[in-house]
Design a protein around this motif. Structure first.
Motif, PDB file in Angstrom:
ATOM      1  N   ASN A  21       0.804  -1.222   0.000  1.00  0.00           N
ATOM      2  CA  ASN A  21       0.000   0.000   0.000  1.00  0.00           C
ATOM      3  C   ASN A  21       0.838   1.275   0.000  1.00  0.00           C
ATOM      4  O   ASN A  21       0.296   2.374  -0.126  1.00  0.00           O
ATOM      5  CB  ASN A  21      -0.948   0.015   1.203  1.00  0.00           C
ATOM      6  CG  ASN A  21      -2.066  -0.993   1.063  1.00  0.00           C
ATOM      7  OD1 ASN A  21      -2.579  -1.204  -0.035  1.00  0.00           O
ATOM      8  ND2 ASN A  21      -2.431  -1.640   2.156  1.00  0.00           N
ATOM      9  N   MET A  22       2.150   1.152   0.143  1.00  0.00           N
ATOM     10  CA  MET A  22       3.035   2.313   0.100  1.00  0.00           C
ATOM     11  C   MET A  22       3.195   2.800  -1.343  1.00  0.00           C
ATOM     12  O   MET A  22       3.420   1.991  -2.248  1.00  0.00           O
ATOM     13  CB  MET A  22       4.401   1.960   0.683  1.00  0.00           C
ATOM     14  CG  MET A  22       4.401   1.667   2.168  1.00  0.00           C
ATOM     15  SD  MET A  22       5.967   0.926   2.768  1.00  0.00           S
ATOM     16  CE  MET A  22       7.178   2.146   2.211  1.00  0.00           C
ATOM     17  N   VAL A  23       3.051   4.103  -1.558  1.00  0.00           N
ATOM     18  CA  VAL A  23       3.190   4.634  -2.917  1.00  0.00           C
ATOM     19  C   VAL A  23       4.270   5.712  -3.039  1.00  0.00           C
ATOM     20  O   VAL A  23       4.681   6.058  -4.148  1.00  0.00           O
ATOM     21  CB  VAL A  23       1.847   5.190  -3.460  1.00  0.00           C
ATOM     22  CG1 VAL A  23       0.809   4.099  -3.512  1.00  0.00           C
ATOM     23  CG2 VAL A  23       1.358   6.373  -2.636  1.00  0.00           C
ATOM     24  N   GLY A  24       4.748   6.269  -1.930  1.00  0.00           N
ATOM     25  CA  GLY A  24       5.757   7.322  -2.032  1.00  0.00           C
ATOM     26  C   GLY A  24       6.036   7.947  -0.687  1.00  0.00           C
ATOM     27  O   GLY A  24       5.704   7.387   0.361  1.00  0.00           O
ATOM     28  N   ASP A  25       6.642   9.134  -0.706  1.00  0.00           N
ATOM     29  CA  ASP A  25       6.904   9.846   0.534  1.00  0.00           C
ATOM     30  C   ASP A  25       6.806  11.342   0.308  1.00  0.00           C
ATOM     31  O   ASP A  25       6.876  11.830  -0.817  1.00  0.00           O
ATOM     32  CB  ASP A  25       8.261   9.467   1.137  1.00  0.00           C
ATOM     33  CG  ASP A  25       9.445  10.047   0.369  1.00  0.00           C
ATOM     34  OD1 ASP A  25       9.360  10.151  -0.862  1.00  0.00           O
ATOM     35  OD2 ASP A  25      10.456  10.380   1.002  1.00  0.00           O
ATOM     36  N   ILE A  26       6.606  12.060   1.409  1.00  0.00           N
ATOM     37  CA  ILE A  26       6.549  13.522   1.365  1.00  0.00           C
ATOM     38  C   ILE A  26       7.273  14.053   2.597  1.00  0.00           C
ATOM     39  O   ILE A  26       7.127  13.514   3.692  1.00  0.00           O
ATOM     40  CB  ILE A  26       5.095  14.037   1.285  1.00  0.00           C
ATOM     41  CG1 ILE A  26       5.072  15.554   1.020  1.00  0.00           C
ATOM     42  CG2 ILE A  26       4.275  13.665   2.520  1.00  0.00           C
ATOM     43  CD1 ILE A  26       3.724  16.071   0.542  1.00  0.00           C
ATOM     44  N   ASN A  27       8.091  15.077   2.388  1.00  0.00           N
ATOM     45  CA  ASN A  27       8.980  15.582   3.431  1.00  0.00           C
ATOM     46  C   ASN A  27       8.906  17.098   3.531  1.00  0.00           C
ATOM     47  O   ASN A  27       8.703  17.790   2.525  1.00  0.00           O
ATOM     48  CB  ASN A  27      10.435  15.213   3.129  1.00  0.00           C
ATOM     49  CG  ASN A  27      10.596  13.775   2.706  1.00  0.00           C
ATOM     50  OD1 ASN A  27      10.363  12.876   3.477  1.00  0.00           O
ATOM     51  ND2 ASN A  27      10.998  13.558   1.462  1.00  0.00           N
ATOM     52  N   LEU A  28       9.125  17.582   4.738  1.00  0.00           N
ATOM     53  CA  LEU A  28       9.303  19.009   4.980  1.00  0.00           C
ATOM     54  C   LEU A  28      10.682  19.204   5.584  1.00  0.00           C
ATOM     55  O   LEU A  28      11.022  18.576   6.595  1.00  0.00           O
ATOM     56  CB  LEU A  28       8.243  19.536   5.946  1.00  0.00           C
ATOM     57  CG  LEU A  28       8.360  21.023   6.311  1.00  0.00           C
ATOM     58  CD1 LEU A  28       7.949  21.899   5.129  1.00  0.00           C
ATOM     59  CD2 LEU A  28       7.514  21.347   7.535  1.00  0.00           C
ATOM     60  N   ASN A  86       1.657   4.001 -10.052  1.00  0.00           N
ATOM     61  CA  ASN A  86       0.910   4.813  -9.089  1.00  0.00           C
ATOM     62  C   ASN A  86       0.927   6.305  -9.429  1.00  0.00           C
ATOM     63  O   ASN A  86       0.318   7.099  -8.711  1.00  0.00           O
ATOM     64  CB  ASN A  86       1.488   4.609  -7.681  1.00  0.00           C
ATOM     65  CG  ASN A  86       1.128   3.260  -7.100  1.00  0.00           C
ATOM     66  OD1 ASN A  86       0.008   2.795  -7.268  1.00  0.00           O
ATOM     67  ND2 ASN A  86       2.070   2.622  -6.428  1.00  0.00           N
ATOM     68  N   GLN A  87       1.609   6.672 -10.490  1.00  0.00           N
ATOM     69  CA  GLN A  87       1.622   8.066 -10.919  1.00  0.00           C
ATOM     70  C   GLN A  87       0.389   8.369 -11.772  1.00  0.00           C
ATOM     71  O   GLN A  87      -0.254   7.466 -12.295  1.00  0.00           O
ATOM     72  CB  GLN A  87       2.913   8.337 -11.689  1.00  0.00           C
ATOM     73  CG  GLN A  87       4.162   8.200 -10.831  1.00  0.00           C
ATOM     74  CD  GLN A  87       5.460   8.271 -11.606  1.00  0.00           C
ATOM     75  OE1 GLN A  87       5.466   8.478 -12.825  1.00  0.00           O
ATOM     76  NE2 GLN A  87       6.583   8.080 -10.922  1.00  0.00           N
TER      77      GLN A  87
END
Length: 265
Positions: free
Chosen positions: A110-117, A146-147
């Motif tokens: 179910n993991m599709v990517g990541d997002i960071n600050l 998934n894109q």
């Protein structure tokens, strides 16, 4: 200096740890689930980062598994970073009930990517401008399958809403533990309530889909031409939460809320 009688720790230490933990909780929506980057995510993330296209797109060098685990700990604990794994939403969220996540919720499939600050203090090229806090965002949807499915936009909007709503906590932790320059800290605090100057993103000139995504969400290019590294920097200075809520609605992303995470490192 007042210390806790049992632990010998200053109260600010415990406040900082409490803030650190409270800022890293799962975020729900009808489209994506954002979960704090944890040790059980590392093997799948490591697989993604062996892909040369992903390395190029993220300006990353391949790491060993051990190095990836060490990086995960840094991203999870450092006061100048806030990192979430993006997962497909597999159930209908009920924000008011703060649902408890299962191990399936953020399983590898179910993991599709990541997002960071990444937080930084910007005081101009010569260091003579008033210090300003910039929040640099990085977003990755790893696999081509998934894109173009709306995961990136949903994750970005959910992430921005959370950061804006918790701006004071995020920035207090950053200034208290993540800024080493005492003079910058003094100037930031004297300027009034801590606030972001902008959100920033740096995107390679050939990454047309990412440029279109951020262009469409109010990020403006600082220059019509890419920089020396072939990147455009885009910034968004309108950080009102109601605008993000409206953008979530336009994108068809509903059910924003928080979840309970029972798994522990």
């Amino acid at each position: 200096m007042l210390l806790n009688a049992e632990t010998g720790k200053h109260p600010a230490f415990w406040w900082s740890i409490y803030t650190l933990l409270s800022l890293r909780i799962p975020l729900l929506s009808s489209k994506v689930l954002l979960v704090p980057y944890s040790t059980w995510h590392v093997p799948r993330y490591h697989e993604w980062m062996q892909d040369e296209e992903i390395q190029q797109a993220t300006a990353s060098e391949p790491l060993s598994v051990d190095e990836e685990y060490a990086m995960q700990q840094s991203w999870r604990q450092d006061a100048d970073k806030l990192t979430f794994i993006i997962c497909q939403q597999i159930s209908s969220p009920e924000p008011a009930s703060a649902p408890v996540l299962t191990t399936e919720s953020d399983s590898p499939q179910n993991m599709v990517g990541d997002i960071n600050l990444f937080l930084r203090v910007d005081d101009g090229d010569e260091g003579d401008s008033p210090p300003q806090i910039v929040g640099e965002i990085e977003l990755m949807i790893a696999e081509k399958s998934n894109q173009r499915r709306g995961f990136g936009k949903a994750a970005l909007l959910v992430f921005m809403r959370y950061i804006i709503e918790h701006q004071s906590e995020v920035l207090e932790e950053f200034v208290s533990r993540g800024v080493d320059d005492v003079e910058s800290v003094r100037k930031l605090r004297e300027a009034g309530p801590l606030a972001f100057e902008c959100f920033s993103v740096k995107i390679g000139q050939n990454n047309l889909r990412s440029l279109a995504l951020f262009d469409g969400l109010g990020f403006d290019r600082l220059s019509p031409e890419p920089n020396f590294f072939g990147e455009f920097e885009l910034r968004r200075t309108e950080l009102g939460v109601q605008r993000v809520v409206g953008e979530l609605g336009v994108a068809g992303v509903e059910g924003y809320g928080k979840a309970v995470y029972t798994r522990r490192e």
